[in-house]
Every structure is written in structure tokens, then in C-alpha cells.
Design a protein around this motif. Sequence first.
Motif, PDB file in Angstrom:
ATOM      1  N   UNK A  21       0.771  -1.379  -0.044  1.00 24.14           N
ATOM      2  CA  UNK A  21       0.153  -0.097   0.047  1.00 24.14           C
ATOM      3  C   UNK A  21       0.691   1.215   0.124  1.00 24.14           C
ATOM      4  N   UNK A  22       1.787   1.281   0.792  1.00 22.90           N
ATOM      5  CA  UNK A  22       2.831   2.663   0.923  1.00 22.90           C
ATOM      6  C   UNK A  22       3.395   2.644  -0.069  1.00 22.90           C
ATOM      7  N   UNK A  23       3.940   1.615  -0.756  1.00 25.54           N
ATOM      8  CA  UNK A  23       5.086   1.667  -2.151  1.00 25.54           C
ATOM      9  C   UNK A  23       3.961   2.031  -3.222  1.00 25.54           C
ATOM     10  N   UNK A  83       1.384   8.859  -6.125  1.00 23.61           N
ATOM     11  CA  UNK A  83       1.389  10.443  -5.937  1.00 23.61           C
ATOM     12  C   UNK A  83       2.247  11.245  -6.702  1.00 23.61           C
ATOM     13  N   UNK A  84       3.292  10.636  -7.357  1.00 22.05           N
ATOM     14  CA  UNK A  84       4.307  11.186  -8.284  1.00 22.05           C
ATOM     15  C   UNK A  84       3.821  10.818  -9.663  1.00 22.05           C
ATOM     16  N   UNK A  85       2.905  10.155  -9.979  1.00 23.99           N
ATOM     17  CA  UNK A  85       2.631   9.583 -11.247  1.00 23.99           C
ATOM     18  C   UNK A  85       3.652   9.015 -12.017  1.00 23.99           C
ATOM     19  N   UNK A  86       4.417   7.987 -11.153  1.00 19.86           N
ATOM     20  CA  UNK A  86       5.567   7.403 -11.751  1.00 19.86           C
ATOM     21  C   UNK A  86       5.127   6.039 -11.516  1.00 19.86           C
ATOM     22  N   UNK A  87       5.788   5.193 -12.549  1.00 15.91           N
ATOM     23  CA  UNK A  87       5.635   3.785 -12.783  1.00 15.91           C
ATOM     24  C   UNK A  87       6.678   2.959 -11.575  1.00 15.91           C
ATOM     25  N   UNK A  88       6.026   2.261 -10.857  1.00 15.78           N
ATOM     26  CA  UNK A  88       6.769   1.400  -9.817  1.00 15.78           C
ATOM     27  C   UNK A  88       7.578   0.200 -10.243  1.00 15.78           C
TER      28      UNK A  88
END
Length: 392
Positions: free
Chosen positions: A239-241, A247-252
Motif C-alpha cells: 500500500x505505501x509503495x 502520488x508522483x504519477x510514476x511507474x513503480x
Amino acid sequence: MSIAQSNALRPEFQAALHEASRFFETPFYAYDLESLRNRIETLQAAFPSAEIFYAMKANPRLGLLRRFLEWGLNLEAVSLGEVHRAYRAGFQRTEVLLNGPVKTPATLEELAEIGIPILGLDSLADIRRVAQILPGSRVLLRVNPDLPISTHDHLATGRGESKFGILPEDLGEALDVARKGDLEVLGLHVHLGSALSRPEDYHAGYEVMRQLYLQHGPFEVLNLGGGFGLDLNPAELAPSATALAKAFDAELWLEPGRYLVAEAGVLVTKIWGTKRTRRNFMLVDAGMMTLLRPMLYGAQHPILPLYTGRKTETWDLAGPVCESGDILAKEVRLPTPKEGDALAILQAGAYGSSMSSNYLDYPRPLELLWNGGEWEVLRRKQSWESLFADEL
């Protein structure tokens, strides 16, 4: 809450090991395909939106990598040889991330010939060299978060004194050098260490990354590394990752290695005698040349006897190498063996085979994969001809 390490094997796999220990010469590595698949599917279910880059140094067998490609994984490499291996397994350069603190001009020039993967850059020197030789490359910058990570000193890559990464206060300069050098900076990368068991270490690292993305973003990618200990449940971090990336519209991106393969693999060794000094020893044919982790990290691997009966005593498992440190396990309660009985050293699917060596001219061992119906040979036992082939 953490999940407990599993000291048990699937009954079908354990039964197959009993048969294999009588048929194949020991020592040998054996892997359970179903356990591998289950572990990977569990992680994919916990992080459905993440790109998973398997840290291939944990176990680089081609027969495993080709299956990982089928199952939707990418690869994280840390050497030129691993990049060659990734491409040979069928991965495309866009599916491979090359990390590591030293990339020589010769390495970069060869990458230009075989295909440039995504590059993880570790220092200003790294950035400048890549910008000079491979301008236009797609890169990540590795951050050293300077945190008191709780793990073995040799595994704590996120401490400020570690050789890895760029300190947060130096990141602005690093980004300027990368962008002026015509490098495409996809995002930032953090890897706190290996065999981590405390969620709070990850949460502290995530907070460092949050601050850096606020200060230096936007970025396309957020790479949060791996290092999940076997007693850590990564789903608790999901959930946090995931929220941080969103939040930064980034690909994890994630880079698990040992977590995916350790428990699916065992090292099978036979006992060729016992000895009593001030301690009780089982003398086995595997040693530090076969499994280095106990000597290098003080790692403790569960031991499963593949024999029954006789009185139980406390034993140390002593390998054949003429080194006092060649002890694979200490103070293990096991039945008293007879010569030729076999043991399975568990949680050996990661950093077992990949760290094996030819110390004392021992050939590297056979490696097998149990596919549920039969044994597949992933790597033959090294031949004497191969052992000496490169010497003039």
C-alpha cells in the motif's frame, strides 16, 4: 506482522529429492518449479501495477530465466556477463536494467555493440563516463538514503558509509551532469540492502524518496529496489509503495531476488563420516566452494535429513575444504547418520549456485529442476576438461 520462514518442502518435491539423492552424484542443487511459480505469483498479486525486475545474481540459470520471461518478469543485472546471459535467455534490452558501481569503458563499448539496456548509475564518475560513451542512454540514478539499515554489514547498501549510490545532498549535481550529458533520466532508484526484515526500514527509505521526488521531480519511474527478507511479507509494504508511486504519477519498479528463489531451492549433500573433537561433526561433500553464504554472511540454513532413525544429537556440518571456516551449519539437531546418508540444505535457491567457485579445483555442481513429473538438468556438473580449458 511478518510471515514466518518456511522450513518445509512440498511433499511431492521432498519425495522426489529422496529418489534424486540415490540416483545423482552429490553435491547437487535442486529447485521446485511450482514453488518458484507460486512465489512469483504471490508477489505479482501484491504489486499488480509494478514492473518486477528479478535480481538475477540470486540465481542466473538460463532454464529459470526463460521461464521468468514467460511469467512476465524483467531482469536486473549487475555485470556485463549478466547482460549477455539475459539476452541469451530471450530478454530484450528494454527488459533489462544494468546496475552496479563500476562500468568500465570496455563494458560500455561492448554494450553499444550488443544492445544498451536501461542503466542504473551509481556515481558522478559513472554518469560522466556513460554520458561520454553512450549519450542518449535511458538511466536511473541510484540514491544512497544514508539510513541505519538493520542487516548484516555486508548487506546494508543503504547506509551512508556504503559504497553504493549518491547521497541525497549530491543528487542535484548528479542530475545536472546527467541531463547536460544528454542522458534520459527515467527516475531514481533506492536499494536499502538485502535480507531486510523490518518494514520500518522500508518506510524510512520511502520517505527519503518522497522528499527527493518533491524536490527534483517529476520522474517517469520510481524504483524501490528489493532486499525482502524471507521473514518479511512484502504485501505489507504494497500500500505505501504503490501510493508513493501514484502520488508522483510514476511507474513503480521492484527488484526482488532472493525472496523469489531461495525457498524453492535446496543443496543436497551426503555424509561421508562423523568426527568428534570438542564438537560433533558430520563430514559432508558440500562445502564453502558449493555454498558460501554461511561463511560469508554467517547465514543459517535449515537442514532437512533425507534419512530416518537412530539417536538424535547436535552436529556441525563440516565441508571438505581445508579451511576452519568451512562449516555449513552449527549445532543442528539431527539423527546420527550412517555413511552415505543424505541431507538437504534448505533456502539454498539464492546465492548458492551463483556464488559457487572452483576453489581447490572443485567442479561446480549439477543443478536440477523438478517440474512436477521429472527432473530437468539446468546445468551439468562441470567437467574436468571445462575446469582447465582456459589455461595455457
